[in-house]
Design a protein around this motif. Structure first.
Motif, PDB file in Angstrom:
ATOM      1  N   ILE A 285       0.837  -1.207   0.000  1.00 39.34           N
ATOM      2  CA  ILE A 285       0.000   0.000   0.000  1.00 39.34           C
ATOM      3  C   ILE A 285       0.873   1.259   0.000  1.00 39.34           C
ATOM      4  O   ILE A 285       0.463   2.312  -0.481  1.00 39.34           O
ATOM      5  CB  ILE A 285      -0.951  -0.013   1.220  1.00 39.34           C
ATOM      6  N   TRP A 286       2.093   1.126   0.502  1.00 35.11           N
ATOM      7  CA  TRP A 286       2.998   2.272   0.618  1.00 35.11           C
ATOM      8  C   TRP A 286       3.739   2.568  -0.693  1.00 35.11           C
ATOM      9  O   TRP A 286       4.522   3.511  -0.767  1.00 35.11           O
ATOM     10  CB  TRP A 286       4.006   2.023   1.740  1.00 35.11           C
ATOM     11  N   LYS A 287       3.473   1.815  -1.719  1.00 38.93           N
ATOM     12  CA  LYS A 287       4.224   1.942  -2.974  1.00 38.93           C
ATOM     13  C   LYS A 287       4.253   3.353  -3.548  1.00 38.93           C
ATOM     14  O   LYS A 287       5.280   3.792  -4.074  1.00 38.93           O
ATOM     15  CB  LYS A 287       3.660   0.962  -4.015  1.00 38.93           C
ATOM     16  N   PRO A 288       3.154   4.157  -3.470  1.00 39.41           N
ATOM     17  CA  PRO A 288       3.198   5.502  -4.063  1.00 39.41           C
ATOM     18  C   PRO A 288       4.085   6.487  -3.303  1.00 39.41           C
ATOM     19  O   PRO A 288       4.331   7.593  -3.801  1.00 39.41           O
ATOM     20  CB  PRO A 288       1.733   5.963  -4.004  1.00 39.41           C
ATOM     21  N   TYR A 289       4.568   6.100  -2.116  1.00 38.65           N
ATOM     22  CA  TYR A 289       5.255   7.060  -1.256  1.00 38.65           C
ATOM     23  C   TYR A 289       6.750   6.748  -1.172  1.00 38.65           C
ATOM     24  O   TYR A 289       7.213   5.688  -1.592  1.00 38.65           O
ATOM     25  CB  TYR A 289       4.620   7.054   0.141  1.00 38.65           C
ATOM     26  N   TYR A 290       7.483   7.683  -0.610  1.00 43.30           N
ATOM     27  CA  TYR A 290       8.918   7.489  -0.439  1.00 43.30           C
ATOM     28  C   TYR A 290       9.193   6.270   0.443  1.00 43.30           C
ATOM     29  O   TYR A 290       8.490   6.038   1.433  1.00 43.30           O
ATOM     30  CB  TYR A 290       9.559   8.714   0.202  1.00 43.30           C
TER      31      TYR A 290
ATOM     32  N   TYR B  41      -7.193  11.700  13.948  1.00 48.66           N
ATOM     33  CA  TYR B  41      -7.189  10.563  13.037  1.00 48.66           C
ATOM     34  C   TYR B  41      -6.423  10.989  11.782  1.00 48.66           C
ATOM     35  O   TYR B  41      -6.559  12.131  11.330  1.00 48.66           O
ATOM     36  CB  TYR B  41      -8.625  10.166  12.679  1.00 48.66           C
ATOM     37  N   PRO B  42      -5.613  10.106  11.192  1.00 47.69           N
ATOM     38  CA  PRO B  42      -4.770  10.513  10.051  1.00 47.69           C
ATOM     39  C   PRO B  42      -5.535  11.140   8.893  1.00 47.69           C
ATOM     40  O   PRO B  42      -5.183  12.211   8.416  1.00 47.69           O
ATOM     41  CB  PRO B  42      -4.088   9.212   9.641  1.00 47.69           C
TER      42      PRO B  42
ATOM     43  N   GLN C  34      -3.167  11.638  -2.588  1.00 44.39           N
ATOM     44  CA  GLN C  34      -1.957  10.992  -2.085  1.00 44.39           C
ATOM     45  C   GLN C  34      -0.854  12.019  -1.835  1.00 44.39           C
ATOM     46  O   GLN C  34      -0.131  11.941  -0.837  1.00 44.39           O
ATOM     47  CB  GLN C  34      -1.479   9.922  -3.066  1.00 44.39           C
ATOM     48  N   ASN C  35      -0.735  12.967  -2.745  1.00 46.20           N
ATOM     49  CA  ASN C  35       0.260  14.028  -2.563  1.00 46.20           C
ATOM     50  C   ASN C  35      -0.044  14.850  -1.313  1.00 46.20           C
ATOM     51  O   ASN C  35       0.853  15.175  -0.531  1.00 46.20           O
ATOM     52  CB  ASN C  35       0.293  14.945  -3.790  1.00 46.20           C
ATOM     53  N   HIS C  36      -1.319  15.185  -1.127  1.00 45.40           N
ATOM     54  CA  HIS C  36      -1.709  15.963   0.043  1.00 45.40           C
ATOM     55  C   HIS C  36      -1.441  15.180   1.328  1.00 45.40           C
ATOM     56  O   HIS C  36      -0.960  15.741   2.323  1.00 45.40           O
ATOM     57  CB  HIS C  36      -3.193  16.330  -0.025  1.00 45.40           C
ATOM     58  N   PHE C  37      -1.746  13.873   1.281  1.00 47.96           N
ATOM     59  CA  PHE C  37      -1.504  13.047   2.460  1.00 47.96           C
ATOM     60  C   PHE C  37      -0.021  13.012   2.800  1.00 47.96           C
ATOM     61  O   PHE C  37       0.369  13.165   3.968  1.00 47.96           O
ATOM     62  CB  PHE C  37      -2.015  11.621   2.215  1.00 47.96           C
ATOM     63  N   ALA C  38       0.835  12.790   1.797  1.00 50.94           N
ATOM     64  CA  ALA C  38       2.274  12.703   2.036  1.00 50.94           C
ATOM     65  C   ALA C  38       2.816  14.009   2.620  1.00 50.94           C
ATOM     66  O   ALA C  38       3.633  14.001   3.545  1.00 50.94           O
ATOM     67  CB  ALA C  38       3.001  12.359   0.739  1.00 50.94           C
TER      68      ALA C  38
ATOM     69  N   ASN D  19       4.331  14.416   6.352  1.00 50.64           N
ATOM     70  CA  ASN D  19       5.689  14.934   6.505  1.00 50.64           C
ATOM     71  C   ASN D  19       5.716  16.088   7.497  1.00 50.64           C
ATOM     72  O   ASN D  19       6.623  16.199   8.320  1.00 50.64           O
ATOM     73  CB  ASN D  19       6.233  15.391   5.152  1.00 50.64           C
ATOM     74  N   ARG D  20       4.702  16.948   7.420  1.00 46.77           N
ATOM     75  CA  ARG D  20       4.632  18.053   8.370  1.00 46.77           C
ATOM     76  C   ARG D  20       4.315  17.552   9.778  1.00 46.77           C
ATOM     77  O   ARG D  20       4.859  18.041  10.754  1.00 46.77           O
ATOM     78  CB  ARG D  20       3.549  19.052   7.939  1.00 46.77           C
ATOM     79  N   PHE D  21       3.404  16.569   9.839  1.00 42.35           N
ATOM     80  CA  PHE D  21       2.983  16.065  11.148  1.00 42.35           C
ATOM     81  C   PHE D  21       4.119  15.370  11.877  1.00 42.35           C
ATOM     82  O   PHE D  21       4.282  15.505  13.077  1.00 42.35           O
ATOM     83  CB  PHE D  21       1.810  15.096  10.964  1.00 42.35           C
ATOM     84  N   ASN D  22       4.901  14.627  11.167  1.00 43.29           N
ATOM     85  CA  ASN D  22       5.996  13.896  11.809  1.00 43.29           C
ATOM     86  C   ASN D  22       7.197  13.861  10.882  1.00 43.29           C
ATOM     87  O   ASN D  22       7.339  12.971  10.064  1.00 43.29           O
ATOM     88  CB  ASN D  22       5.561  12.476  12.162  1.00 43.29           C
ATOM     89  N   ARG D  23       8.027  14.837  10.999  1.00 51.04           N
ATOM     90  CA  ARG D  23       9.173  14.972  10.104  1.00 51.04           C
ATOM     91  C   ARG D  23      10.178  13.844  10.253  1.00 51.04           C
ATOM     92  O   ARG D  23      11.038  13.637   9.416  1.00 51.04           O
ATOM     93  CB  ARG D  23       9.867  16.310  10.376  1.00 51.04           C
ATOM     94  N   LYS D  24      10.089  13.080  11.325  1.00 48.84           N
ATOM     95  CA  LYS D  24      11.054  12.002  11.531  1.00 48.84           C
ATOM     96  C   LYS D  24      10.914  10.877  10.507  1.00 48.84           C
ATOM     97  O   LYS D  24      11.810  10.076  10.336  1.00 48.84           O
ATOM     98  CB  LYS D  24      10.868  11.399  12.917  1.00 48.84           C
TER      99      LYS D  24
END
Length: 487
Positions: A13-18, A135-136, A166-170, A174-179
């Motif tokens: 499911i994580w394939k579209p993301y880094y 909630y995410p 998907q872009n908005h979620f990523a 990233n902003r929510f948890n930069r780690k």
């Protein structure tokens, strides 16, 4: 500092993301097969209904002492369909936005990604929803025909997002948890993360800029990652292990909300919500001190529903006397009353803000003692002198300008024992955090004026005697509290 885990039904499911090592399947997490003990768990399972694997991920995360989003409480709220009502200001904002966009559909949907949205102008709505339903990814149904009433709040699955979403979620993640994606800044991993919450624009902040910089610098030397955060950074709050509030606190204020969120997330917090409740209301403190037999100025409560006259108060307390709004700070909302006309004027002003006003006897002194108490032990002592030509430490002029009296740090061993003993006894009624107790010495007797949950720590004032040791002791209190949690 510990790891962040992102839970998925399938790793594909994580394939579209880094790529990231933070992802793990729900089944692996449930079997406790993670190689690390995460500081934060982000549950992105598709099915979060009761007794599903997604539900148990959040439930067991809580049992394992992991901070998790969403929590079991949030899942239960979503399952039960618990409602959520916006206040009038949010209603107005949302209604105005929809009218400008010329939306005619009866039901309109807003997607919320970690408390953010893609619609400029609706950021407060997104944050409001996330504050109540952390909630995410959420889809909020708004009824445009009934004053923008929130009809429903539904979780969105990662697999259902469009390419744009998907872009908005990523970006939101990233902003929510930069780690999740950032590289370690050093090879030496900090033991803990400490958020120092402040308002750079506050007129009378509890800590000046040099003191805030000292906290960050001393923490770094102790292998603690301390970061200065503001209201704009609150979506990152769960990245941290502890919270240190360096903004003047109040109950009907963002500081209390921040303290509550941090405490609910099982973070170590100064000022904790209970201390804020107990310290910021002078009526409560007056009752508490009286019950425990701790010396305070003679006082009486004045009720809006049953006001007593100037002469009656003067008969009890003498004249002049002091009237106080229950939640004032830095000498705001405190007046000296000499005559009946002033008394009526001040009461009319204060009764607009509170149904109860506190009246106290006037005890003039050249200075007040301030004893800083940390975890039940004296930390520092100061003499705060009255502003020149004025009876208070802070003199707020009608022009809007303010000035304060001089401050002098005093070694603890030179402080009268009655002052120290009374300060420590009083804070034992509040908690184990950091407090500033204001007292006067009247005829060899220590009299408490107030207890501050958010005492001043200014570079060049409170740290004059201890220097860097003052900052070390406060940071070390956080460290010891965190280590006690993990034993």
């Amino acid at each position: 500092m510990q790891n962040v885990l992102i839970l998925l039904d399938q790793l594909s499911i994580w394939k579209p993301y880094y790529p990231t090592e933070s992802i793990i399947t729900a089944s692996e997490y449930l079997k406790h097969q993670s190689e690390s003990d995460p500081n934060l768990v982000i549950n992105l399972c598709g099915d979060i209904s009761y007794n599903s694997e997604g539900y148990y991920c959040s439930l067991l995360a809580t049992a394992r002492g992991h901070r998790v989003i969403p929590s079991p409480e949030v899942l239960n709220k979503l399952e039960s369909g618990a409602g959520l009502r916006m206040d009038s200001s949010l209603h107005k904002l949302c209604h105005s936005w929809i009218e400008k966009q010329k939306i005619t559909d009866e039901i309109w949907h807003l997607n919320v990604f970690f408390g953010t949205c893609t619609e400029p102008g609706l950021e407060k709505i997104a944050r409001f929803v996330f504050d109540n339903y952390p909630y995410p990814i959420l889809r909020v149904a708004l009824n445009t025909k009934s004053k923008n009433q929130i009809e429903a709040i539904m979780p969105l699955q990662l697999v259902d997002l469009t390419d744009e979403e998907q872009n908005h979620f990523a970006e939101a993640l990233n902003r929510f948890n930069r780690k999740v994606w950032r590289n370690p800044r050093t090879k030496k991993v900090p033991r803990y993360d400490l958020a120092i919450y402040h308002d750079p624009n506050e007129a009378f902040p509890p800590s000046n800029k040099k003191a805030l910089a000292k906290f960050v610098d001393i923490a770094k030397k102790m292998n603690i990652n301390a970061e200065l955060i503001t209201e704009q950074d609150l979506l990152r709050l769960m990245e941290f292990d502890a919270l240190f509030i360096r903004q003047t606190t109040a109950l009907n204020h963002i500081t209390f909300q921040v303290a509550q969120k941090a405490k609910q997330a099982d973070m170590v917090v100064i000022d904790d919500p209970l201390s804020i409740i107990r310290c910021t209301n002078k009526v409560y403190l007056n009752e508490l001190l009286a019950r425990e037999g701790i010396s305070a100025p003679k006082s009486t409560l004045i009720f809006k529903s049953n006001t007593i006259s100037f002469d009656e108060v003067a008969g009890l307390l003498g004249a002049p006397f002091i009237v106080k709004i229950p939640d004032g700070s830095f000498s705001h909302g405190v007046k000296k009353v000499k005559k009946s006309d002033d008394y009526e004027q001040f009461l009319n002003e204060y009764f607009e803000r509170s149904s109860i006003v506190l009246a106290q006897e006037y005890l003039p002194t050249d200075f007040d003692w301030r004893i800083g108490v940390l975890n039940g032990e004296p930390l520092y002592a100061c003499k705060y002198y009255m502003a020149k030509g004025h009876w208070q430490i802070y003199y707020h002029k009608n022009s809007g300008k303010s000035r304060s009296g001089m401050a002098e740090a005093i070694p603890i061993y030179k402080v009268p024992k009655a002052i120290l003993r009374t300060a420590v006894k009083a804070t034992s009624l509040i908690g184990k955090g950091l407090y500033g107790v204001d007292l006067k010495m009247i005829n060899d007797k220590a009299v408490i004026i107030e207890i501050n949950d958010n005492p001043s720590i200014d570079h060049g004032v409170e740290d004059t005697i201890l220097g860097d040791e003052l900052y070390y002791r406060i940071i070390n209190h956080f460290v010891q509290s965190l280590e006690n949690k993990h034993q």
